[in-house]
Design an enzyme around this catalytic site. Structure first.
Site, PDB file in Angstrom:
ATOM      1  N   THR A 168      21.666  35.061   1.063  1.00  0.00           N
ATOM      2  CA  THR A 168      21.570  35.407  -0.348  1.00  0.00           C
ATOM      3  C   THR A 168      20.395  34.684  -0.994  1.00  0.00           C
ATOM      4  O   THR A 168      20.247  33.472  -0.854  1.00  0.00           O
ATOM      5  CB  THR A 168      22.873  35.048  -1.091  1.00  0.00           C
ATOM      6  OG1 THR A 168      23.957  35.760  -0.489  1.00  0.00           O
ATOM      7  CG2 THR A 168      22.793  35.399  -2.565  1.00  0.00           C
ATOM      8  N   CYS A 218       5.140  14.101   3.301  1.00  0.00           N
ATOM      9  CA  CYS A 218       6.063  14.279   4.415  1.00  0.00           C
ATOM     10  C   CYS A 218       5.988  13.153   5.434  1.00  0.00           C
ATOM     11  O   CYS A 218       6.855  13.029   6.287  1.00  0.00           O
ATOM     12  CB  CYS A 218       5.781  15.616   5.097  1.00  0.00           C
ATOM     13  SG  CYS A 218       5.964  17.025   3.995  1.00  0.00           S
ATOM     14  N   GLY A 224       7.959  26.026   2.173  1.00  0.00           N
ATOM     15  CA  GLY A 224       6.760  26.295   2.949  1.00  0.00           C
ATOM     16  C   GLY A 224       6.941  25.989   4.421  1.00  0.00           C
ATOM     17  O   GLY A 224       6.384  26.676   5.285  1.00  0.00           O
ATOM     18  N   GLN A 283      -1.162  24.191   0.151  1.00  0.00           N
ATOM     19  CA  GLN A 283      -2.022  23.411  -0.736  1.00  0.00           C
ATOM     20  C   GLN A 283      -3.103  24.272  -1.388  1.00  0.00           C
ATOM     21  O   GLN A 283      -3.671  23.877  -2.414  1.00  0.00           O
ATOM     22  CB  GLN A 283      -2.685  22.262   0.034  1.00  0.00           C
ATOM     23  CG  GLN A 283      -1.735  21.183   0.499  1.00  0.00           C
ATOM     24  CD  GLN A 283      -1.156  20.367  -0.642  1.00  0.00           C
ATOM     25  OE1 GLN A 283      -1.692  20.319  -1.737  1.00  0.00           O
ATOM     26  NE2 GLN A 283      -0.025  19.713  -0.385  1.00  0.00           N
ATOM     27  N   SER A 314       4.375  27.872  -1.014  1.00  0.00           N
ATOM     28  CA  SER A 314       5.483  27.102  -1.571  1.00  0.00           C
ATOM     29  C   SER A 314       5.357  27.040  -3.083  1.00  0.00           C
ATOM     30  O   SER A 314       4.246  26.944  -3.615  1.00  0.00           O
ATOM     31  CB  SER A 314       5.490  25.686  -0.985  1.00  0.00           C
ATOM     32  OG  SER A 314       6.575  24.936  -1.492  1.00  0.00           O
TER      33      SER A 314
END
Length: 389
Positions: free
Chosen positions: A237, A325, A71, A179, A199
């Site tokens: 990739t 975080c 994200g 979220q 995410s």
């Protein structure tokens, strides 16, 4: 010891159906999606199916979904890609003081490179006042970014109204929906947004994969260069196994969303009610009416949230003192600061987030442990509760 996980906003466990869908792409189905022989084409089909599944969850077209590494990368791509593509039109960006650090740090970088950024204040419930956004717009504004659901206090922003303001002024609108995804219904067309970050690991998918929705017809600069993957928009990739997992998690989320929201909301409300009723001097941060279904951000006056976290951990309970975080930072939460919570009370705040595997019995166990822990810590606190901070 009983184990209770109440930090679903930090990350979620991978659901068994998701893991089962992923496993073949580590071994038997390992082909590169860019290869033209049969193994590669099989992988390309799996990639396309995952893109369709994620797009369906947000009511987008598959060609509007571009997979990323997380994200945070999606946030960075949105802000840097838009800023670079529109630099001839202006150099002003509007965001809020309560954004995820992926957005705040990206904006800080742009400020060092000639861009101007306005950081909107929020109301005491954590929501943006649309009038404040209108007043912040200038003839140099090229991007507005407001997160859909705050990661710390769970407040749901009035995205449709804010995006309409942006559209009225011909300004791109981005939202960080990490979220929000699978926790509230999202229809990107109805909301009128241009860019949206997502995410997988917040919706019972794997870590290390995210996505950026880019509205059809919108061109922003590429963030990663070096190959023609992701329809020529994001080189590298593809992380196929994880992307397949993201797709499966999105499919499950779409099918189970109504039950997921009901289950989490009921347990969240039960947790909040028990804590505020049975533990004195506690209060809830963020909007009550517009809230993430699993989020209970609660301040316990006169004690440290980190002490609560550690003592809960000894009892097998996992919670957070802020967003994952920034949980190792000693700085007070920038989100709670923006809401006007006093610094000393910020340090007494704990974020509880429930999820699909949380039970009522889990909540009862947590509350009983909390009552014991809070009483013990307050007895040791040098702060006189009767006098306040």
């Amino acid at each position: 010891m009983r184990q209770v996980y109440l930090d679903y906003s930090a990350t979620t466990p991978v659901k068994e159906e998701v893991l089962s869908a992923m496993l073949p792409y580590f071994t038997q189905k390992f082909g590169n999606p860019s290869s033209l022989y049969s193994q590669g084409l099989e992988s390309k089909e799996a990639l396309d199916e995952a893109r369709r599944q994620v797009a369906s969850l947000i009511h987008a077209e598959p060609r509007e979904v571009f997979f990323t590494g997380c994200g945070s990368e999606a946030d960075n791509w949105a802000v840097f890609g838009a800023a670079n593509a529109l630099k001839d039109r202006g150099n002003h960006i509007i965001t809020t003081r309560i954004e995820h650090h992926a957005m705040l740090h990206a904006c800080a970088f742009l400020e060092k490179n000639g861009y101007e950024v306005t950081y909107l204040d929020v109301q005491p419930d954590g929501r943006v006042d649309p009038e404040a956004l209108k007043n912040a717009i200038t003839d140099k504004t090229i991007l507005i970014s407001v997160m859909m659901v705050n990661n710390e206090v769970g407040s749901v922003e009035p995205i449709k109204e804010l995006a309409a303001i942006a559209k009225e002024h011909g300004i791109l609108f981005h939202t960080d929906a990490v979220q929000a995804l699978a926790n509230i219904p999202i229809d990107v067309k109805e909301l009128g947004i241009d860019l949206m970050s997502m995410s997988a690991h917040k919706i019972y998918g794997p870590k290390g994969v995210g996505a950026l929705y880019i509205r059809k017809g919108l061109r922003i600069s590429n963030y990663l260069h070096g190959g023609a993957q992701e329809m020529g928009r994001r080189a590298g990739t593809e992380n196929l196994a994880s992307i397949v997992g993201f797709g499966k998690a999105a499919e499950l989320a779409e099918r189970q969303m109504e039950e997921h929201i009901r289950h989490c909301s009921e347990l969240r409300d039960y947790l909040i009610q028990r804590i505020t009723d049975e533990i004195p001097d506690t209060f809830v941060n963020g909007s009550i009416d517009y809230r993430h279904p699993g989020n209970a951000n609660i301040t316990f006056k006169y004690i440290e949230g980190e002490s609560i976290l550690l003592l809960l951990d000894f009892k097998g309970i996992a919670v957070s003192t802020g967003s994952a975080c920034s949980s190792k930072s000693l700085e007070p939460s920038h989100v709670l600061t923006a809401l006007g919570v006093p610094v000393e009370m910020i340090h007494g705040t704990v974020r509880f987030t429930v999820g699909d595997f949380t039970t009522k019995e889990d909540i009862d166990y947590v509350v009983e442990c909390l009552k014991e822990i809070v009483e013990k810590l307050r007895a040791l606190s040098p702060v006189n509760g009767e006098k306040g901070w």
